[in-house]
Design a protein around this motif. Structure first.
Motif, PDB file in Angstrom:
ATOM      1  N   LYS A  14       0.817  -1.212   0.000  1.00  0.00           N
ATOM      2  CA  LYS A  14       0.000   0.000   0.000  1.00  0.00           C
ATOM      3  C   LYS A  14       0.851   1.263   0.000  1.00  0.00           C
ATOM      4  N   GLY A  15       2.165   1.109   0.007  1.00  0.00           N
ATOM      5  CA  GLY A  15       3.035   2.269  -0.025  1.00  0.00           C
ATOM      6  C   GLY A  15       3.462   2.761   1.340  1.00  0.00           C
ATOM      7  N   TYR A  16       3.149   2.001   2.372  1.00  0.00           N
ATOM      8  CA  TYR A  16       3.589   2.360   3.713  1.00  0.00           C
ATOM      9  C   TYR A  16       4.909   1.660   4.003  1.00  0.00           C
ATOM     10  N   VAL A  17       5.696   2.269   4.852  1.00  0.00           N
ATOM     11  CA  VAL A  17       6.922   1.627   5.304  1.00  0.00           C
ATOM     12  C   VAL A  17       6.635   0.928   6.628  1.00  0.00           C
ATOM     13  N   SER A  18       7.520   0.020   7.005  1.00  0.00           N
ATOM     14  CA  SER A  18       7.350  -0.685   8.276  1.00  0.00           C
ATOM     15  C   SER A  18       7.492   0.288   9.438  1.00  0.00           C
ATOM     16  N   ALA A  19       7.013  -0.133  10.582  1.00  0.00           N
ATOM     17  CA  ALA A  19       7.153   0.685  11.792  1.00  0.00           C
ATOM     18  C   ALA A  19       8.626   0.910  12.117  1.00  0.00           C
ATOM     19  N   ASP A  20       9.465  -0.108  11.906  1.00  0.00           N
ATOM     20  CA  ASP A  20      10.904   0.043  12.167  1.00  0.00           C
ATOM     21  C   ASP A  20      11.527   1.098  11.259  1.00  0.00           C
ATOM     22  N   LEU A  21      11.199   1.049   9.975  1.00  0.00           N
ATOM     23  CA  LEU A  21      11.760   2.025   9.044  1.00  0.00           C
ATOM     24  C   LEU A  21      11.227   3.422   9.344  1.00  0.00           C
ATOM     25  N   TYR A  22       9.942   3.519   9.661  1.00  0.00           N
ATOM     26  CA  TYR A  22       9.351   4.808  10.032  1.00  0.00           C
ATOM     27  C   TYR A  22      10.086   5.396  11.239  1.00  0.00           C
ATOM     28  N   ALA A  23      10.361   4.562  12.230  1.00  0.00           N
ATOM     29  CA  ALA A  23      11.089   5.022  13.422  1.00  0.00           C
ATOM     30  C   ALA A  23      12.508   5.457  13.055  1.00  0.00           C
ATOM     31  N   GLN A  24      13.150   4.754  12.124  1.00  0.00           N
ATOM     32  CA  GLN A  24      14.488   5.166  11.673  1.00  0.00           C
ATOM     33  C   GLN A  24      14.446   6.579  11.091  1.00  0.00           C
ATOM     34  N   VAL A  25      13.432   6.835  10.269  1.00  0.00           N
ATOM     35  CA  VAL A  25      13.319   8.150   9.627  1.00  0.00           C
ATOM     36  C   VAL A  25      13.016   9.221  10.675  1.00  0.00           C
TER      37      VAL A  25
END
Length: 156
Positions: A14-25
């Protein structure tokens, strides 16, 4: 993998990133803004790629091109703030991260830029929409292209 290493493997269809990647950003931005707000323009410039482009419509006549030019511009800004006795802070929110087919990321945030003269009152200097293109360089996220649009400014 540490939080400073880029992990582009976890995007859903759906074009969302994982929670881990979101937290990295999120952590990338917290560190990046902390560097400039703490008066470390050289380290802040290091969060941009060598060939980065920094655009700020309404404030800069031309884009700033290249990490070294970004470094020189941020040093000059820091010198002005110190000379004028102003503390400057950035508050980012509403982070939206979109994965790209090449493993890079597009990020959109709202930002408030605030300045406080030492001994004075807080002034919200600008409300900005920030569009970034983030790329992984040696496992670390860096900004390849930043475009800032100030609310209320005339757009070309």
């Amino acid at each position: 993998m540490t939080s400073t290493q880029a992990d582009t493997s976890a995007a859903d269809p759906k074009g969302y990133v994982s929670a881990d990647l979101y937290a990295q950003v999120q952590q990338f931005y917290a560190r990046q803004m902390g560097l400039i707000d703490d008066g470390k323009p050289d380290e802040w410039a290091g969060t941009f790629t060598e060939d980065a482009v920094f655009e700020e419509a309404g404030r800069l006549k031309e884009p700033v091109r290249g990490r070294e030019a970004i470094r020189l511009s941020s040093r000059a800004r820091q010198e002005r703030l110190e000379r004028d006795g102003i503390d400057f802070r950035h508050w980012l929110s509403m982070l939206d991260v979109s994965p790209q087919d090449d493993g890079s990321l597009r990020a959109r945030t709202y930002a408030l830029a605030m300045r406080t003269p030492r001994g004075g009152a807080l002034d919200v200097f600008a409300s900005v929409v920030c569009h970034d293109h983030l790329v992984a360089v040696d496992g670390i996220w860096q900004v390849r292209h930043r475009n800032l649009s100030h609310d209320g400014s005339a757009q070309d």
